[in-house]
Design a protein around this motif. Sequence first.
Motif, PDB file in Angstrom:
ATOM      1  N   LEU A  32      -3.228  -5.666   2.966  1.00 34.40           N
ATOM      2  CA  LEU A  32      -2.698  -4.311   3.173  1.00 34.40           C
ATOM      3  C   LEU A  32      -1.185  -4.181   2.955  1.00 34.40           C
ATOM      4  O   LEU A  32      -0.754  -3.253   2.279  1.00 34.40           O
ATOM      5  CB  LEU A  32      -3.107  -3.793   4.561  1.00 34.40           C
ATOM      6  N   PRO A  33      -0.353  -5.091   3.486  1.00 34.67           N
ATOM      7  CA  PRO A  33       1.086  -4.952   3.236  1.00 34.67           C
ATOM      8  C   PRO A  33       1.464  -5.135   1.764  1.00 34.67           C
ATOM      9  O   PRO A  33       2.529  -4.686   1.333  1.00 34.67           O
ATOM     10  CB  PRO A  33       1.718  -6.064   4.078  1.00 34.67           C
ATOM     11  N   LEU A  34       0.590  -5.787   0.997  1.00 32.63           N
ATOM     12  CA  LEU A  34       0.876  -6.039  -0.414  1.00 32.63           C
ATOM     13  C   LEU A  34       0.373  -4.931  -1.332  1.00 32.63           C
ATOM     14  O   LEU A  34       0.717  -4.907  -2.518  1.00 32.63           O
ATOM     15  CB  LEU A  34       0.235  -7.367  -0.839  1.00 32.63           C
ATOM     16  N   LEU A  35      -0.427  -3.990  -0.818  1.00 34.10           N
ATOM     17  CA  LEU A  35      -1.040  -2.970  -1.662  1.00 34.10           C
ATOM     18  C   LEU A  35      -0.041  -2.184  -2.510  1.00 34.10           C
ATOM     19  O   LEU A  35      -0.273  -1.997  -3.706  1.00 34.10           O
ATOM     20  CB  LEU A  35      -1.900  -2.018  -0.826  1.00 34.10           C
ATOM     21  N   PRO A  36       1.081  -1.714  -1.962  1.00 35.06           N
ATOM     22  CA  PRO A  36       2.020  -0.970  -2.818  1.00 35.06           C
ATOM     23  C   PRO A  36       2.572  -1.821  -3.966  1.00 35.06           C
ATOM     24  O   PRO A  36       2.769  -1.320  -5.080  1.00 35.06           O
ATOM     25  CB  PRO A  36       3.142  -0.563  -1.862  1.00 35.06           C
ATOM     26  N   TYR A  37       2.787  -3.092  -3.710  1.00 38.45           N
ATOM     27  CA  TYR A  37       3.298  -3.990  -4.743  1.00 38.45           C
ATOM     28  C   TYR A  37       2.217  -4.306  -5.772  1.00 38.45           C
ATOM     29  O   TYR A  37       2.482  -4.359  -6.974  1.00 38.45           O
ATOM     30  CB  TYR A  37       3.838  -5.276  -4.110  1.00 38.45           C
ATOM     31  N   LEU A  38       0.987  -4.510  -5.313  1.00 37.82           N
ATOM     32  CA  LEU A  38      -0.126  -4.757  -6.220  1.00 37.82           C
ATOM     33  C   LEU A  38      -0.407  -3.529  -7.076  1.00 37.82           C
ATOM     34  O   LEU A  38      -0.630  -3.641  -8.289  1.00 37.82           O
ATOM     35  CB  LEU A  38      -1.382  -5.143  -5.430  1.00 37.82           C
ATOM     36  N   ALA A  39      -0.392  -2.351  -6.447  1.00 38.37           N
ATOM     37  CA  ALA A  39      -0.639  -1.107  -7.187  1.00 38.37           C
ATOM     38  C   ALA A  39       0.404  -0.919  -8.279  1.00 38.37           C
ATOM     39  O   ALA A  39       0.072  -0.578  -9.418  1.00 38.37           O
ATOM     40  CB  ALA A  39      -0.638   0.083  -6.225  1.00 38.37           C
ATOM     41  N   SER A  40       1.645  -1.180  -7.957  1.00 38.50           N
ATOM     42  CA  SER A  40       2.722  -1.056  -8.940  1.00 38.50           C
ATOM     43  C   SER A  40       2.560  -2.075 -10.063  1.00 38.50           C
ATOM     44  O   SER A  40       2.768  -1.767 -11.233  1.00 38.50           O
ATOM     45  CB  SER A  40       4.074  -1.231  -8.249  1.00 38.50           C
ATOM     46  N   ALA A  41       2.173  -3.296  -9.711  1.00 37.17           N
ATOM     47  CA  ALA A  41       1.975  -4.339 -10.717  1.00 37.17           C
ATOM     48  C   ALA A  41       0.851  -3.981 -11.680  1.00 37.17           C
ATOM     49  O   ALA A  41       0.863  -4.406 -12.834  1.00 37.17           O
ATOM     50  CB  ALA A  41       1.680  -5.674 -10.038  1.00 37.17           C
TER      51      ALA A  41
ATOM     52  N   GLY B 161       0.228  -0.892 -12.625  1.00 35.66           N
ATOM     53  CA  GLY B 161       0.561   0.336 -13.339  1.00 35.66           C
ATOM     54  C   GLY B 161       0.654   1.613 -12.534  1.00 35.66           C
ATOM     55  O   GLY B 161       0.912   2.669 -13.106  1.00 35.66           O
ATOM     56  N   ALA B 162       0.435   1.565 -11.241  1.00 34.05           N
ATOM     57  CA  ALA B 162       0.572   2.787 -10.430  1.00 34.05           C
ATOM     58  C   ALA B 162       2.041   3.191 -10.399  1.00 34.05           C
ATOM     59  O   ALA B 162       2.923   2.339 -10.321  1.00 34.05           O
ATOM     60  CB  ALA B 162       0.052   2.560  -9.018  1.00 34.05           C
ATOM     61  N   PRO B 163       2.299   4.490 -10.467  1.00 29.55           N
ATOM     62  CA  PRO B 163       3.697   4.953 -10.518  1.00 29.55           C
ATOM     63  C   PRO B 163       4.376   4.942  -9.140  1.00 29.55           C
ATOM     64  O   PRO B 163       4.662   5.988  -8.569  1.00 29.55           O
ATOM     65  CB  PRO B 163       3.568   6.371 -11.077  1.00 29.55           C
ATOM     66  N   ILE B 164       4.638   3.761  -8.625  1.00 26.65           N
ATOM     67  CA  ILE B 164       5.345   3.629  -7.349  1.00 26.65           C
ATOM     68  C   ILE B 164       6.718   3.051  -7.666  1.00 26.65           C
ATOM     69  O   ILE B 164       6.828   1.957  -8.207  1.00 26.65           O
ATOM     70  CB  ILE B 164       4.599   2.708  -6.367  1.00 26.65           C
ATOM     71  N   ALA B 165       7.742   3.801  -7.337  1.00 31.27           N
ATOM     72  CA  ALA B 165       9.103   3.339  -7.610  1.00 31.27           C
ATOM     73  C   ALA B 165       9.383   2.075  -6.816  1.00 31.27           C
ATOM     74  O   ALA B 165       8.946   1.942  -5.666  1.00 31.27           O
ATOM     75  CB  ALA B 165      10.112   4.425  -7.250  1.00 31.27           C
ATOM     76  N   GLN B 166      10.108   1.158  -7.418  1.00 31.01           N
ATOM     77  CA  GLN B 166      10.444  -0.102  -6.745  1.00 31.01           C
ATOM     78  C   GLN B 166      11.131   0.160  -5.411  1.00 31.01           C
ATOM     79  O   GLN B 166      10.867  -0.524  -4.432  1.00 31.01           O
ATOM     80  CB  GLN B 166      11.334  -0.956  -7.648  1.00 31.01           C
TER      81      GLN B 166
END
Length: 177
Positions: A101-110, A112-117
């Motif tokens: 769960l804590p890694l989901l935003p980083y995985l989603a971005s990796a 291709g999800a449009p999540i700003a760094q």
Amino acid sequence: MNLKTINPKFLKAAVYGANDGIITTFAVVAGVAGAGLSPSIVLILGIANMIADGISMGVGDFLGERSEQRFRRQQEKSSQLDGLWRTGLITFIAFVISGTLPLLPYLASAFGAPIAQSSQFLASIIATGFAMFVIGSLRTILTAGTWWKNGIEMLGIGAIAAVAAYSIGAAIERWII
């Protein structure tokens, strides 16, 4: 759901694994963020920690259960060993699922999800906090207690660990550089 058929050791293993999985994985995320390192480092360290620590927790649970049962068997002169591997497996699975769960935003971005760094850490904080509160609250399905108090209890423990990890990461980064 018949509560009398649930083995309390399975509940303990699930809560223990989920709690440790989410806290230790988010501690890695917070420490890396505190040090100002890249999102790829978050994923490398987060996934490596999650798998290695999950295995360690599952095997540790198994060895603890086996030691306890052998001790009881020796005291009672019984030869029965009950499902030792089950609590270890439950601990491992709960650890890895919640640790993701804590890694989901980083995985989603990796992927291709449009999540700003700059938003990934905040999204990880929100996902982790929400998950900790929900996991803590869900314990009341099988145990006594007030759902929101149990949720806050688990969230508070995680917050203390996260603040410590972030602060240590930031302090070490300043000390090294």
